[in-house]
Scaffold this motif. Structure first.
Motif, mmCIF file in Angstrom:
data_model
loop_
_atom_site.group_PDB
_atom_site.id
_atom_site.type_symbol
_atom_site.label_atom_id
_atom_site.label_comp_id
_atom_site.label_asym_id
_atom_site.label_seq_id
_atom_site.Cartn_x
_atom_site.Cartn_y
_atom_site.Cartn_z
ATOM 1 N N GLN A 1 0.835 -1.192 0.000
ATOM 2 C CA GLN A 1 0.000 0.000 0.000
ATOM 3 C C GLN A 1 0.871 1.244 0.000
ATOM 4 N N LYS A 2 0.330 2.319 -0.543
ATOM 5 C CA LYS A 2 1.028 3.596 -0.581
ATOM 6 C C LYS A 2 0.365 4.565 0.389
ATOM 7 N N VAL A 3 1.169 5.097 1.292
ATOM 8 C CA VAL A 3 0.685 6.019 2.310
ATOM 9 C C VAL A 3 1.257 7.401 2.030
ATOM 10 N N VAL A 4 0.397 8.386 1.948
ATOM 11 C CA VAL A 4 0.826 9.779 1.837
ATOM 12 C C VAL A 4 0.611 10.434 3.189
ATOM 13 N N ILE A 5 1.664 11.055 3.705
ATOM 14 C CA ILE A 5 1.586 11.756 4.992
ATOM 15 C C ILE A 5 1.857 13.233 4.721
ATOM 16 N N VAL A 6 0.974 14.079 5.208
ATOM 17 C CA VAL A 6 1.108 15.519 5.014
ATOM 18 C C VAL A 6 1.567 16.134 6.329
ATOM 19 N N GLY A 7 2.760 16.741 6.300
ATOM 20 C CA GLY A 7 3.316 17.350 7.499
ATOM 21 C C GLY A 7 4.502 16.561 8.018
ATOM 22 N N ALA A 8 5.688 17.181 8.003
ATOM 23 C CA ALA A 8 6.912 16.481 8.410
ATOM 24 C C ALA A 8 7.415 16.939 9.767
ATOM 25 N N GLY A 9 6.506 17.440 10.609
ATOM 26 C CA GLY A 9 6.873 17.730 11.989
ATOM 27 C C GLY A 9 7.072 16.431 12.757
ATOM 28 N N PRO A 10 7.275 16.498 14.075
ATOM 29 C CA PRO A 10 7.510 15.281 14.853
ATOM 30 C C PRO A 10 6.406 14.235 14.714
ATOM 31 N N VAL A 11 5.132 14.666 14.685
ATOM 32 C CA VAL A 11 4.028 13.711 14.626
ATOM 33 C C VAL A 11 3.969 13.046 13.258
ATOM 34 N N GLU B 1 -1.482 9.753 -6.148
ATOM 35 C CA GLU B 1 -2.452 8.739 -5.740
ATOM 36 C C GLU B 1 -1.985 8.074 -4.449
ATOM 37 N N PHE B 2 -2.927 7.551 -3.686
ATOM 38 C CA PHE B 2 -2.576 6.917 -2.411
ATOM 39 C C PHE B 2 -3.642 5.895 -2.042
ATOM 40 N N ASP B 3 -3.263 4.983 -1.145
ATOM 41 C CA ASP B 3 -4.242 4.083 -0.544
ATOM 42 C C ASP B 3 -4.912 4.749 0.651
ATOM 43 N N HIS C 1 -12.249 11.953 13.313
ATOM 44 C CA HIS C 1 -10.866 12.199 12.920
ATOM 45 C C HIS C 1 -10.525 11.484 11.620
ATOM 46 N N HIS C 2 -11.538 11.007 10.910
ATOM 47 C CA HIS C 2 -11.248 10.245 9.695
ATOM 48 C C HIS C 2 -12.431 10.331 8.742
ATOM 49 N N TYR C 3 -12.202 9.869 7.526
ATOM 50 C CA TYR C 3 -13.281 9.658 6.565
ATOM 51 C C TYR C 3 -13.049 8.322 5.876
ATOM 52 N N GLY C 4 -14.006 7.407 6.041
ATOM 53 C CA GLY C 4 -13.917 6.096 5.411
ATOM 54 C C GLY C 4 -12.612 5.397 5.733
ATOM 55 N N SER C 5 -11.986 4.837 4.696
ATOM 56 C CA SER C 5 -10.681 4.193 4.858
ATOM 57 C C SER C 5 -9.594 4.997 4.171
ATOM 58 N N SER C 6 -9.926 6.266 3.802
ATOM 59 C CA SER C 6 -9.041 7.043 2.935
ATOM 60 C C SER C 6 -8.155 8.036 3.672
ATOM 61 N N SER D 1 -10.464 -6.246 1.405
ATOM 62 C CA SER D 1 -10.476 -6.632 2.815
ATOM 63 C C SER D 1 -9.630 -5.681 3.648
ATOM 64 N N ARG D 2 -8.479 -5.276 3.104
ATOM 65 C CA ARG D 2 -7.630 -4.328 3.821
ATOM 66 C C ARG D 2 -8.345 -2.997 4.033
ATOM 67 N N ASN D 3 -9.060 -2.557 3.002
ATOM 68 C CA ASN D 3 -9.789 -1.294 3.125
ATOM 69 C C ASN D 3 -10.850 -1.375 4.219
ATOM 70 N N ARG D 4 -11.558 -2.519 4.268
ATOM 71 C CA ARG D 4 -12.564 -2.690 5.337
ATOM 72 C C ARG D 4 -11.889 -2.681 6.707
ATOM 73 N N SER D 5 -10.765 -3.370 6.812
ATOM 74 C CA SER D 5 -10.044 -3.418 8.092
ATOM 75 C C SER D 5 -9.556 -2.032 8.487
ATOM 76 N N ARG D 6 -9.048 -1.287 7.507
ATOM 77 C CA ARG D 6 -8.541 0.056 7.808
ATOM 78 C C ARG D 6 -9.680 0.982 8.222
ATOM 79 N N GLN D 7 -10.824 0.873 7.559
ATOM 80 C CA GLN D 7 -11.960 1.700 7.943
ATOM 81 C C GLN D 7 -12.412 1.395 9.371
ATOM 82 N N ALA D 8 -12.441 0.119 9.736
ATOM 83 C CA ALA D 8 -12.804 -0.252 11.113
ATOM 84 C C ALA D 8 -11.787 0.298 12.111
ATOM 85 N N ALA D 9 -10.506 0.257 11.736
ATOM 86 C CA ALA D 9 -9.458 0.778 12.618
ATOM 87 C C ALA D 9 -9.589 2.288 12.772
#
Length: 508
Positions: free
Chosen positions: A8-18, A179-181, A316-321, A368-376
């Motif tokens: 999976q490809k993860v895009v993270i916005v913000g390169a501070g400590p968090v 694009e991202f997962d 703090h989220h929307y769907g699995s996106s 299945s991963r998307n469903r798991s991520r949405q639940a998480a």
């Protein structure tokens, strides 16, 4: 491996400590990580912070340390703590009858300390670690301008320092499409990630600017290169409506902050004399002892006077996106030193939920991963929104304590009783609120419940014991006035209070 499964490809916005810690967590789970930062490389001293100041030194405590340890980068946390300065308590400063005084108030009866950490030192260590990680790519000078969380696409403007914007098309900088997962928004209180997420999710949002501004000052080292005041304390000059604090730095200086209502800042800009008089009256010993009058006036004039914002939102989220963390999800006031720690704790809890729900199962399909991520993500929102709302409230309350309560007799009495119970009868689980927040990983919402319960027991205990003791001792003193003195009455009251607390704590 199951059909359609891939990295999976993860895009993270913000390169501070968090955001940087989030990138480490995702990379350690085998994801392809792309980290985008609005500013230039934060390790470059020429990079200007978003608030145009060095910012308040960070107070790293148990929650933040635990989150960093869970990244399984032993050298990272070791390097950060080696350069940190432990603060074992507050040092309260004042003046009576013309004489300066200072009184230490320890944070914890067991000797635990919070750590004063330079923001740059922490951020640099995280970014250096990321740069050594093969499945992480860093993109600086990239501004998030749009996102579609249904098609999982984001758009960034790439800004090259020194380059002139292109002519035509409104002089807009060309955008790139990514694009991202899933996307993690860690881009601060004025988060673009949160802004774009709110176009898709029904977000309850509350923003508040308190009537307080802050300005940064610096106490330099002595001529021999040593600290001018104790380095192992957070120094406070309380002033009821305002306060001045100082945190130690590795270069033997102190980064200081004046917190005061906006009206006071307006009055103090009139002349250097009014500023010096204000400091002499309310923060005795700061100038000229620690900061020269010239330096005090120059720093107050040159350094920005900045607002303080608190933010609550849910979800703090929307769907699995997309999921938001740190100040993007819950900007808190700095008065509990938990902004950084809560943000780092977000990452630990978020990825614990992702692990628990099987979001990284290599044999699962993408669906299945998307469903798991949405639940998480949903579990993360449910737990974390309650806790971050709680620390937001606690931080507001602690401002009153720091600028006024630390000198209150009632505050000192309760602190003394609670610390005595923690020291002598630890099996009761009795702790001060500060210890629960700073030296444990107990949920913030549970901290509030535990402290309220302790407060009720103490209140009932004091009322019950003092009333009954006064009645009994009064009768006995009337019968035998030579035997029952005020000292014996006090000792009897304290013994009864101790028994009452023990019985009520044990039974509950």
């Amino acid at each position: 491996m199951a059909q359609n499964s891939r990295k999976q490809k993860v895009v993270i916005v913000g390169a501070g400590p968090v955001g940087s810690l989030a990138a480490l967590y995702a990379a350690s789970r085998g994801e392809d990580v792309e980290l985008y930062e609005l500013r230039g490389d934060l390790r470059d001293p020429a990079t200007i912070p978003l608030n145009f100041t060095k910012s308040i030194n960070l107070a790293l405590s148990e929650r933040g340390i635990m989150a960093m340890r869970q990244s399984n980068r032993a050298e990272l946390i070791q390097n950060v703590l080696q350069q940190a300065i432990p603060m074992h308590g507050r040092m309260i400063h004042g003046r009576d009858n013309g004489q300066l005084w200072e009184v230490s108030q320890q944070y914890d009866v067991h000797g635990r300390a919070i750590n004063s950490v330079d923001r740059g030192t922490l951020n640099n260590a995280l970014l250096d670690e990321l740069e050594r990680t093969p499945n992480v790519k860093l993109f600086f000078n990239h501004k998030l301008t749009g996102a579609d969380f249904r098609t999982n696409k984001a758009w960034f403007e790439r800004r090259v320092p020194g380059e002139t914007p292109p002519s035509g098309s409104g002089n807009r900088v060309p955008e790139i499409e990514v694009e991202f997962d899933y996307l993690i928004g860690a881009d601060g209180a004025h988060s673009a990630s949160r802004y774009h997420m709110m176009k898709f999710a029904r977000v309850d949002y509350q923003q508040e600017y308190i009537d307080t501004l802050w300005c940064e000052f610096r106490i330099p080292p002595t001529g021999t290169g040593d600290f001018r005041i104790s380095p192992n304390h957070l120094h406070i000059w309380p002033g009821k409506e305002f306060m001045f604090i100082a945190l130690p730095s590795a270069d033997k200086s102190f980064i200081c902050t004046l917190f005061a209502p906006a009206s006071h800042f307006e009055q103090l800009t009139d002349s250097s004399e009014s500023l010096l008089e204000f400091f002499d009256i309310h923060f005795p010993g700061v100038s000229p002892n620690l900061i020269t009058p010239e330096a005090l006036h120059e720093q107050f004039t040159v350094n920005p006077h900045l607002p303080l914002i608190s933010i609550k939102c849910k979800p703090h989220h929307y769907g699995s996106s997309v999921v938001i963390v740190g100040d993007a999800a819950h900007a808190v006031l700095p008065f509990y030193g938990q902004g950084l720690n809560a943000g780092l704790e977000d990452i630990r809890i978020l990825f614990e939920f992702l692990d628990h729900h099987g979001a990284y199962d290599p044999d699962a399909t993408l669906k299945s991963r998307n469903r798991s991520r949405q639940a998480a993500f949903q579990a993360y929102t449910d737990q974390r929104s309650a806790d971050t709302h709680a620390i937001n409230d606690l931080s507001k309350q602690n401002y009153i304590e720091m600028r006024w309560g630390v000198n209150s007799p009632l505050y000192k009495l309760r602190k003394s009783i609670e610390e005595s119970l923690d020291r002598h009868t630890p099996s009761l689980g009795w702790q001060t609120q500060y210890s629960r927040v700073s030296f444990s990983n107990q949920r913030y919402s549970d901290v509030i419940q535990a402290v309220h319960r302790q407060g009720r027991i103490l209140s009932y205990g004091l009322i019950t014991v003092l009333t009954s003791t006064a009645a009994v001792v009064g009768i006995l003193a009337w019968k035998d006035p030579g035997r029952f003195t005020p000292l014996t009455m006090l000792r009897s009251s304290l013994q009864r209070l101790g028994r009452f607390i023990f019985q009520n704590t044990a039974s509950s």
